[in-house]
Design a protein around this motif. Structure first.
Motif, short mmCIF file in Angstrom:
data_model
loop_
_atom_site.label_atom_id
_atom_site.label_comp_id
_atom_site.label_asym_id
_atom_site.label_seq_id
_atom_site.Cartn_x
_atom_site.Cartn_y
_atom_site.Cartn_z
N GLU A 54 0.83 -1.20 0.00
CA GLU A 54 0.00 0.00 0.00
C GLU A 54 0.87 1.26 0.00
O GLU A 54 0.51 2.27 -0.63
CB GLU A 54 -0.93 0.00 1.22
CG GLU A 54 -1.97 -1.10 1.21
CD GLU A 54 -2.87 -1.04 0.00
OE1 GLU A 54 -3.27 0.07 -0.39
OE2 GLU A 54 -3.17 -2.10 -0.57
N LYS A 55 2.00 1.20 0.68
CA LYS A 55 2.90 2.37 0.71
C LYS A 55 3.47 2.62 -0.69
O LYS A 55 3.56 3.78 -1.14
CB LYS A 55 4.05 2.12 1.71
CG LYS A 55 4.74 3.40 2.17
CD LYS A 55 3.81 4.23 3.03
CE LYS A 55 4.51 5.45 3.62
NZ LYS A 55 3.58 6.28 4.41
N ALA A 56 3.86 1.54 -1.38
CA ALA A 56 4.38 1.69 -2.73
C ALA A 56 3.32 2.25 -3.66
O ALA A 56 3.60 3.12 -4.50
CB ALA A 56 4.90 0.35 -3.24
N LEU A 57 2.09 1.76 -3.54
CA LEU A 57 1.01 2.27 -4.37
C LEU A 57 0.72 3.74 -4.06
O LEU A 57 0.41 4.52 -4.95
CB LEU A 57 -0.26 1.43 -4.16
CG LEU A 57 -0.26 0.03 -4.79
CD1 LEU A 57 -1.46 -0.78 -4.29
CD2 LEU A 57 -0.28 0.11 -6.31
N SER A 58 0.84 4.11 -2.78
CA SER A 58 0.56 5.50 -2.40
C SER A 58 1.62 6.44 -2.97
O SER A 58 1.32 7.57 -3.34
CB SER A 58 0.48 5.63 -0.88
OG SER A 58 1.75 5.43 -0.27
N VAL A 59 2.87 5.98 -3.06
CA VAL A 59 3.91 6.80 -3.67
C VAL A 59 3.58 7.04 -5.14
O VAL A 59 3.72 8.15 -5.66
CB VAL A 59 5.30 6.13 -3.52
CG1 VAL A 59 6.34 6.88 -4.35
CG2 VAL A 59 5.72 6.11 -2.06
N ASP A 60 3.13 5.99 -5.81
CA ASP A 60 2.73 6.15 -7.22
C ASP A 60 1.57 7.13 -7.34
O ASP A 60 1.48 7.91 -8.29
CB ASP A 60 2.34 4.79 -7.79
CG ASP A 60 2.29 4.79 -9.31
OD1 ASP A 60 3.10 5.50 -9.92
OD2 ASP A 60 1.44 4.09 -9.86
N ASN A 61 0.67 7.10 -6.36
CA ASN A 61 -0.49 8.00 -6.38
C ASN A 61 -0.08 9.47 -6.23
O ASN A 61 -0.81 10.37 -6.65
CB ASN A 61 -1.47 7.64 -5.26
CG ASN A 61 -2.06 6.26 -5.43
OD1 ASN A 61 -1.97 5.65 -6.49
ND2 ASN A 61 -2.66 5.74 -4.38
N LEU A 62 1.08 9.71 -5.61
CA LEU A 62 1.54 11.08 -5.43
C LEU A 62 1.75 11.80 -6.76
O LEU A 62 1.64 13.02 -6.84
CB LEU A 62 2.84 11.10 -4.61
CG LEU A 62 2.73 10.71 -3.14
CD1 LEU A 62 4.09 10.79 -2.47
CD2 LEU A 62 1.74 11.59 -2.40
N PHE A 63 2.08 11.03 -7.81
CA PHE A 63 2.21 11.63 -9.13
C PHE A 63 0.93 12.38 -9.49
O PHE A 63 0.95 13.52 -9.95
CB PHE A 63 2.46 10.55 -10.19
CG PHE A 63 3.87 10.06 -10.27
CD1 PHE A 63 4.88 10.89 -10.71
CD2 PHE A 63 4.18 8.76 -9.91
CE1 PHE A 63 6.19 10.43 -10.80
CE2 PHE A 63 5.48 8.29 -10.00
CZ PHE A 63 6.49 9.13 -10.44
#
Length: 364
Positions: free
Chosen positions: A75-84
């Motif tokens: 979920e943390k990795a996906l959230s970093v991608d969402n920051l884009f």
């Protein structure tokens, strides 16, 4: 995993308390967070998440502790991608930097509530219909394909599109909206009439985007653990601290060129894991006569190894390639932007990149 009601209530109260503390201690007074401030608080939120995982392992067993950790890292990795996408939305609406923290915190609160609802519905569906794992696996394979397709595409998203979605256009038609910000207010008066400010539209855009992100995260986390408590806490602790992470790695976002590739691998891996689990629990009459299929299941230690290894490889490869490209540009006589110039938050101005390329912006 038997979780008493008081533990659920205490956990929810703790999450709400963290959000309130974040608002009162940092967001209520508009300011641009420095790199030092963002780094300290990001580390603090990561430490809290890791300590919670240790607590799960100590009190409920390390199998559950490992499931939580695998879910939290995913979920943390996906959230970093969402920051884009968050950054594109901020840029499209020209949100003043001193007010971006408030938008992000409200967006995080909306995401936690919506994901909680999704998790509750998902847990009920799984309990009543185990064949839903096949559906989740198909969704993850499709998302993995979409990720790698976007990553391999040379087309870049137009930042202006983020603030011009059909939803936003519909809101503008129905509700009167001013063309200028009024501090961090969501409602203002123009010529004596009450109107929404662009700040309100930003929050609508962030909330709608969070809803789309839930379709990525919920099937992925249920592929790692079917315990609703672990699914919720992994999501909540991954989202808490996302505001600080936004300002901390703002300048790195455009350098993580292989992040989408890594996430594609992770989603595909979890899709395989879900498929094997669905076959193991099979009750569909047209598969093996409705009987479970004797296939091996992926152990949690292997899930942890694949997830952490993939994230590490994607991050290291991204930074190595972007550095080589910068050196090649310098050798060719071009002048690349200084490290962190105009892209990363600094101790003095906390400036963020304004035109990053996102592998997922066109999809979202």
């Amino acid at each position: 995993m038997n979780v008493p009601l008081w533990v659920w209530l205490a956990t929810c109260a703790f999450v709400v308390g963290m959000l309130v503390f974040d608002f009162v201690g940092h967001v209520r007074k508009p300011h641009e967070p420095t790199l030092r401030e963002s780094a300290i608080w990001s580390a603090g939120y990561v430490a809290v998440a890791l300590l919670f995982g240790v607590g799960v392992g100590v009190f409920s067993g390390w199998q559950y502790g490992g499931e939580y950790m695998a879910g939290w890292m995913t979920e943390k990795a996906l959230s970093v991608d969402n920051l884009f996408v968050f950054l594109l939305i901020m840029t499209a609406f020209a949100v003043p930097k001193i007010h971006q923290q408030k938008v992000l915190l409200i967006g995080i609160a909306i995401a936690i509530v919506m994901r909680g609802a999704f998790i509750a519905v998902g847990a009920v569906i799984i309990e009543q219909w185990s064949a839903v794992f096949y559906l989740f696996a198909i969704v993850l394979f499709w998302l993995a394909y979409s990720q790698i397709k976007e990553a391999m595409s040379s087309e870049e998203a137009d930042p202006g599109d983020a603030g011009d979605t059909k939803l936003i256009r519909a809101v503008r038609k129905v509700l009167p909206t001013s063309s200028h910000y009024d501090g961090d207010k969501m409602v203002t008066r123009v010529d004596g009439k009450r109107m929404l400010t662009p700040m309100a539209l930003v929050i609508v855009a962030i909330g709608f985007t969070d809803l789309l992100f839930a379709f990525d995260s919920i099937p992925a986390i249920f592929g790692l653990t079917q315990e609703p408590f672990l699914v919720f806490t992994a999501n909540a602790f991954a989202l808490l601290g996302l505001r600080q992470l936004y300002f901390l790695i703002g300048g790195l976002l455009e350098k993580l060129i292989y992040l989408a590739h890594g996430l594609s691998v992770i989603l595909a891996f979890i899709g395989v894991k879900l498929t094997l689990h669905a076959l193991h629990e099979n009750n569909l009459p047209f598969i093996n006569g409705g009987q479970p299929v004797p296939v091996p299941e992926v152990p949690i230690w292997l899930s942890l190894l694949v997830i952490t290894g993939t994230i590490a490889v994607a991050a290291i490869a991204s930074l190595m390639v972007t550095r080589r490209r910068a050196e090649a540009a310098a050798a060719a006589g071009d002048t690349p932007p200084a490290e962190g110039d105009g892209t990363a938050a600094t101790e003095d101005d906390g400036d963020l990149a304004q035109t990053p390329s996102s592998n997922r912006a066109t999809e979202k």
